[in-house]
Design an enzyme around this catalytic site. Structure first.
Site, PDB file in Angstrom:
ATOM      1  N   ASN A  16      -6.234  19.044 -10.212  1.00  0.00           N
ATOM      2  CA  ASN A  16      -5.244  18.375 -10.095  1.00  0.00           C
ATOM      3  C   ASN A  16      -4.200  19.298 -10.652  1.00  0.00           C
ATOM      4  O   ASN A  16      -3.587  18.973 -11.627  1.00  0.00           O
ATOM      5  CB  ASN A  16      -5.595  16.977  -9.487  1.00  0.00           C
ATOM      6  CG  ASN A  16      -3.681  16.632  -8.780  1.00  0.00           C
ATOM      7  OD1 ASN A  16      -3.067  17.808  -8.654  1.00  0.00           O
ATOM      8  ND2 ASN A  16      -3.594  15.763  -9.437  1.00  0.00           N
ATOM      9  N   LYS A  28      -0.975  18.804 -10.158  1.00  0.00           N
ATOM     10  CA  LYS A  28       0.115  17.747  -9.840  1.00  0.00           C
ATOM     11  C   LYS A  28       1.338  19.365  -9.370  1.00  0.00           C
ATOM     12  O   LYS A  28       1.192  20.819  -9.917  1.00  0.00           O
ATOM     13  CB  LYS A  28       0.170  18.109 -11.034  1.00  0.00           C
ATOM     14  CG  LYS A  28      -1.065  16.437 -11.039  1.00  0.00           C
ATOM     15  CD  LYS A  28      -0.867  15.213 -11.484  1.00  0.00           C
ATOM     16  CE  LYS A  28      -2.053  15.177 -12.420  1.00  0.00           C
ATOM     17  NZ  LYS A  28      -1.807  13.693 -13.169  1.00  0.00           N
ATOM     18  N   HIS A  83      -2.629   9.682  -4.024  1.00  0.00           N
ATOM     19  CA  HIS A  83      -3.158   9.983  -5.935  1.00  0.00           C
ATOM     20  C   HIS A  83      -2.008   8.765  -6.044  1.00  0.00           C
ATOM     21  O   HIS A  83      -0.731   8.819  -5.698  1.00  0.00           O
ATOM     22  CB  HIS A  83      -1.965  11.383  -6.183  1.00  0.00           C
ATOM     23  CG  HIS A  83      -2.890  11.341  -7.900  1.00  0.00           C
ATOM     24  ND1 HIS A  83      -1.831  11.097  -8.737  1.00  0.00           N
ATOM     25  CD2 HIS A  83      -3.895  11.921  -8.551  1.00  0.00           C
ATOM     26  CE1 HIS A  83      -2.114  11.369  -9.760  1.00  0.00           C
ATOM     27  NE2 HIS A  83      -3.212  11.881  -9.687  1.00  0.00           N
ATOM     28  N   GLU A 100       0.586   9.216  -8.581  1.00  0.00           N
ATOM     29  CA  GLU A 100       1.331   9.103  -8.630  1.00  0.00           C
ATOM     30  C   GLU A 100       2.982   9.642  -7.257  1.00  0.00           C
ATOM     31  O   GLU A 100       3.666   9.575  -6.820  1.00  0.00           O
ATOM     32  CB  GLU A 100       1.874  10.870  -8.812  1.00  0.00           C
ATOM     33  CG  GLU A 100       1.286  11.111 -11.068  1.00  0.00           C
ATOM     34  CD  GLU A 100       0.430  11.714 -11.331  1.00  0.00           C
ATOM     35  OE1 GLU A 100       1.017  12.906 -10.592  1.00  0.00           O
ATOM     36  OE2 GLU A 100      -0.229  12.042 -12.205  1.00  0.00           O
ATOM     37  N   GLU A 119      -9.202   6.775  -9.758  1.00  0.00           N
ATOM     38  CA  GLU A 119      -8.139   7.259 -10.615  1.00  0.00           C
ATOM     39  C   GLU A 119      -7.334   6.128 -11.828  1.00  0.00           C
ATOM     40  O   GLU A 119      -6.607   5.162 -10.943  1.00  0.00           O
ATOM     41  CB  GLU A 119      -6.970   7.730 -10.992  1.00  0.00           C
ATOM     42  CG  GLU A 119      -8.052   9.124  -9.762  1.00  0.00           C
ATOM     43  CD  GLU A 119      -6.555   9.969  -9.982  1.00  0.00           C
ATOM     44  OE1 GLU A 119      -7.289  11.282 -10.812  1.00  0.00           O
ATOM     45  OE2 GLU A 119      -5.924  10.620  -9.687  1.00  0.00           O
ATOM     46  N   GLY A 151      -3.328  10.855 -17.895  1.00  0.00           N
ATOM     47  CA  GLY A 151      -1.761  11.444 -17.922  1.00  0.00           C
ATOM     48  C   GLY A 151      -1.721  10.523 -20.233  1.00  0.00           C
ATOM     49  O   GLY A 151      -1.060  10.585 -20.910  1.00  0.00           O
ATOM     50  N   SER A 164      -7.402  10.932 -18.028  1.00  0.00           N
ATOM     51  CA  SER A 164      -7.799  11.948 -19.139  1.00  0.00           C
ATOM     52  C   SER A 164      -9.455  12.210 -19.443  1.00  0.00           C
ATOM     53  O   SER A 164     -10.072  12.366 -20.334  1.00  0.00           O
ATOM     54  CB  SER A 164      -7.876  10.504 -21.018  1.00  0.00           C
ATOM     55  OG  SER A 164      -6.269  10.610 -20.173  1.00  0.00           O
TER      56      SER A 164
END
Ligand code: 13P
Length: 249
Positions: free
Chosen positions: A9, A11, A94, A96, A166, A172, A212
């Site tokens: 991904n 992003k 996701h 985010e 996730e 991240g 990660s």
């Protein structure tokens, strides 16, 4: 055996030239793999990526889409538009998108329906925030994310669904869930599906871990029986790292 998948991904990273460079490098490195390999560049670069990767084993997938077929939704992209540039799989849910763009379970259920109605495969993401993990509420949170967005589906829809756990606290941050934490949650996810849709469905759904994942921890995580692959963020932006993760199977 369940399909193993490694998906990158990207992003909001890589302009057109950078996309071309990274893809060209991946194309030379990744020839065959035990896992299905996918990359998700940004919308504007999907067509170019699709053209460059045609005939290879790397699939180009999208990071998001809108639930409507078309209409007055300025700035949005529909399932049909994705399909018209060669996309067959879309990431939905996701964290985010949930956090910065207020995507609720209700919106996500509509997106899942729209994707499936258009014959797109869905990689459906979910995961708890750190406070939920600390208070021991992580299974409840994940259970309700799955229930709210997916329990209205029919069992046969799951041939086009991949799940991606996730944990938000691992995205991240460099802080990965331990392989045991990933396995425990994936087993819980599979049981949640089995209770609703039966064991056959649950046993056939691929469940990816994301957060990660790096070349130095991918092997240990992918080794767990209920982990069927990874959704990779940062490490997918580096050809060597992504290649190493793909090869961790
Ligand atoms: P990182 O691998 O950068 O933690 O990102 C994971 C992710 O969000 C993939 O969708």
């Amino acid at each position: 055996m369940r399909q193993q998948i490694v998906a990158g991904n990207w992003k909001m990273n890589n302009d057109l030239a950078q996309t071309e460079t990274l893809i060209t490098s991946l194309k030379t490195k990744i020839k065959t793999s035990n896992a299905e390999v996918m990359i998700a560049p940004t919308f504007t670069n999907l067509w170019q990526a699709y053209q460059t990767l045609k005939g290879t084993d790397i699939e180009v997938i999208a990071q998001n889409m809108h639930f409507a077929e078309n209409g007055a939704y300025t700035g949005e992209i529909s399932a049909r538009m994705l399909k018209s540039v060669g996309v067959k799989t879309v990431i939905l849910g996701h964290s985010e998108r949930r956090e910065y763009f207020n995507e609720t379970d209700e919106i996500l259920a509509k997106k899942v329906d729209a994707a499936l109605a258009n014959d797109l495969r869905v990689i459906f993401c979910f995961g708890e925030v750190l406070a939920d993990r600390k208070s021991g509420n992580h299974e409840n949170v994940v259970g309700s994310q799955i229930k709210n967005a997916l329990f209205h589906l029919q069992a046969w829809h799951f041939k086009n669904i991949v799940l991606a756990y996730e944990p938000v606290w691992a995205i991240g941050t460099g802080e990965t869930a331990t392989a045991e934490q990933a396995q425990d949650m994936h087993a819980f996810i599979r049981k949640t599906l089995a209770d609703q849709f039966g064991h056959e469905i649950a046993n056939n759904v691929s469940i990816l871990y994301g957060g990660s994942v790096k070349p130095n921890n991918a092997n240990e995580i992918f080794d767990k029986p209920d982990v069927d692959g990874g959704l990779i963020g940062g490490a997918a932006l580096n050809a060597d790292d992504f290649y190493a993760i793909v090869n961790a199977f």
